[in-house]
Design an enzyme around this catalytic site. Structure first.
Site, PDB file in Angstrom:
ATOM      1  CD  GLU A 140      -2.879  -1.054   2.388  1.00 40.09           C
ATOM      2  OE1 GLU A 140      -2.256  -0.954   3.458  1.00 40.09           O
ATOM      3  OE2 GLU A 140      -4.098  -1.252   2.310  1.00 40.09           O
TER       4      GLU A 140
ATOM      5  CB  THR B 286      -6.987  -1.342 -20.725  1.00 38.11           C
ATOM      6  OG1 THR B 286      -7.008  -1.255 -22.152  1.00 38.11           O
ATOM      7  CG2 THR B 286      -8.338  -0.944 -20.184  1.00 38.11           C
TER       8      THR B 286
ATOM      9  NE  ARG C  40      -8.215  -9.584 -18.411  1.00 47.60           N
ATOM     10  CZ  ARG C  40      -8.847  -9.050 -19.452  1.00 47.60           C
ATOM     11  NH1 ARG C  40      -9.670  -8.047 -19.297  1.00 47.60           N
ATOM     12  NH2 ARG C  40      -8.681  -9.552 -20.659  1.00 47.60           N
TER      13      ARG C  40
HETATM   14  C1  LIG Z   1     -12.004  -1.439 -22.188  1.00 45.00           C
HETATM   15  C2  LIG Z   1     -12.285  -0.019 -21.860  1.00 45.00           C
HETATM   16  C3  LIG Z   1     -12.320   0.428 -20.525  1.00 45.00           C
HETATM   17  C4  LIG Z   1     -12.360  -0.484 -19.330  1.00 45.00           C
HETATM   18  O1  LIG Z   1     -11.391  -1.381 -19.162  1.00 45.00           O
HETATM   19  P1  LIG Z   1     -11.582  -2.597 -18.106  1.00 45.00           P
HETATM   20  O2  LIG Z   1     -10.179  -3.037 -17.880  1.00 45.00           O
HETATM   21  O3  LIG Z   1     -12.455  -3.586 -18.752  1.00 45.00           O
HETATM   22  O4  LIG Z   1     -12.193  -2.020 -16.872  1.00 45.00           O
HETATM   23  C5  LIG Z   1     -12.467   1.788 -20.301  1.00 45.00           C
HETATM   24  N1  LIG Z   1     -12.585   2.654 -21.322  1.00 45.00           N
HETATM   25  C6  LIG Z   1     -12.593   2.264 -22.614  1.00 45.00           C
HETATM   26  C7  LIG Z   1     -12.747   3.273 -23.674  1.00 45.00           C
HETATM   27  C8  LIG Z   1     -12.460   0.899 -22.915  1.00 45.00           C
HETATM   28  O5  LIG Z   1     -12.503   0.528 -24.196  1.00 45.00           O
END
Ligand SMILES: *Cc1c(COP(=O)(O)O)cnc(C)c1O
Length: 427
Positions: free
Chosen positions: A58, A233, A242
């Site tokens: 943290e 992401t 991920r």
């Molecule tokens: C995929 C995506 C997200 C969210 O990503 P996660 O890892 O699934 O939470 C946010 N914004 C956009 C534009 C996306 O395409």
């Protein structure tokens, strides 16, 4: 996961090891055309499977709450330095667990609950976290959506409607404008967004979840230094584990860091942060630029072949790694749901998607979204895209027909055998 990792699981849990084996086999033997997916390298997967998962950290490097973080700090610093070098950013936060968490943290850093934010509406290509009423974002803030221009026969329509955005922004006085999309096939220039934000005194957030890898590879414009905050992401075109990340200038660094921790998250996933460091290293290599270029060329080839076969391309084509199909010109009765399900049984994995002004509800839809990031990583090129287009058309001409699905599944297996993303992993 490496086969080593599967074997390790198998020594104590055969049931789960079998599931992991089956999923590895599914990914290797069928076509992965989900635009938001990719095949990470064995090195990225190995870092995710490392002992860093054991550590509580943290806080931030050299400012942790628990002891024993000297080495973990080095890993997180490496990730931060590399991603700053990759995008030319002053400050990076690599702790968000996902793109959704990164966006929520960015909102928390930039605006207060109840404030007005403008973002692309979900049914025109935006993301759930851009203020959909079913997302926490739509409950905390007052979102005003903007969309795309109407369809036009010459293919110049269905582009982000900057005039509508400007007019609405002048009327609504948002504190924040969000750029970025989840189902949109065009290059997004950050400069007009900056201009409009400046005209109304709003901050600008650019969510590059989808094109992050294309930006890193130099084939799409980089909003870092233009937008106040950039979120993304790490697992889509960027081909990492991920997760999410946030880039800012020095002046917003503290606000962003505090929003991620302690604002929204507890202990960071240091094993995933280590894997992000590996992915950023890979994206800094010259070969990644070539990868990004190939992903776009492949999408263009896939789009052109599908258009030849009678599908209408939303916005008339593509400039990124996505293809968005309007199924209605191919078959007026065909829904996105039926198409997705039949293609799935034929070994072609993709997702149904609403198209702008879709007459069908989100669970049914009239559209299909395809993407090239994963199969480009596997080594496929424009020739294979033409083959894939013909396989898609073959299934959808007789959507739901079992014989056809079986035939195509066989052809898919043969194609995938030549482009195995995990050739080095024996199972
Ligand atoms: C995929 C995506 C997200 C969210 O990503 P996660 O890892 O699934 O939470 C946010 N914004 C956009 C534009 C996306 O395409």
């Amino acid at each position: 996961m490496s086969s080593w990792a599967i074997d390790q699981v198998g020594t104590i849990d055969e049931e789960l090891a079998a599931i992991l084996k089956n999923e590895l086999s599914r990914q290797r033997t069928t076509l992965q055309l989900i635009a938001s997916e990719n095949f990470t390298s064995p090195a990225v997967m190995a870092a995710t499977a490392s002992v860093l998962t054991n550590k509580y950290a943290e806080g931030y490097p050299s400012k942790r709450y628990y002891g024993g973080n000297r080495i973990v700090d080095e890993a997180e610093d490496l990730a931060r330095q590399r991603v700053c070098a990759l995008f030319g950013a002053e400050h990076a936060n690599v702790q968000p667990h996902s793109g959704a968490s990164a966006n929520l943290a960015a909102y928390m850093a930039l605006v207060n609950p109840g404030d007005t934010i403008m973002a692309m509406s979900l049914d025109q290509g935006g993301h759930l976290t851009h203020g959909s009423p079913v997302s926490i974002t739509g409950k905390i803030y007052r979102f005003v959506p903007y969309g795309v221009t109407p369809y036009s026969k010459d293919g110049s329509g269905e582009r982000i409607d900057l005039e509508q955005l400007r007019d609405l922004a002048k009327k609504e006085n948002p504190k924040l404008i969000v750029a970025g999309t989840t189902a949109y096939t065009r290059i997004i220039d950050p400069l007009p967004f900056r201009q409009i934000a400046d005209e109304v005194g709003a901050k600008l957030l650019f969510d590059v979840a989808h094109p992050a890898g294309l930006i890193a590879g130099g084939v799409h414009p980089n909003p870092v230094g233009i937008a106040d905050v950039v979120t993304f992401t790490t697992h889509k075109t960027l081909r990492g584990p991920r997760g999410g990340a946030i880039l800012t200038g020095a002046e917003l660094a503290k606000a962003v860091d505090s929003a991620v921790f302690p604002g929204l998250q507890g202990g960071p996933l240091e094993h995933v942060i280590a894997a992000k460091a590996v992915a950023f290293f890979e994206a800094l290599q010259p070969s990644f630029k070539e990868y990004a270029e190939r992903a776009v060329l492949n999408a263009k080839a896939l789009a052109a072949a599908l258009s030849e076969l009678g599908f209408r391309l939303v916005s008339g084509g593509t400039e990124n790694h996505q293809v968005l199909l309007d199924l209605r010109t191919f078959d007026a009765e065909l829904t996105g749901k039926a198409a997705q399900d039949s293609l799935d049984r034929a070994g072609i994995t993709c997702n149904r998607n609403q198209i702008p002004n879709d007459p069908r509800p989100p669970f049914v839809t009239s559209g299909l979204r395809l993407g090239t990031p994963a199969e480009t990583t596997a080594g496929m090129g424009q020739e294979e895209m033409a083959v894939i287009a013909s396989l898609i058309a073959k299934v959808l001409r007789r959507c739901g027909d079992e014989e056809t699905e079986k035939e195509v599944l066989h052809e898919v297996h043969e194609l995938c055998a030549q482009f195995d993303p995990y050739r080095s992993l024996s199972v």
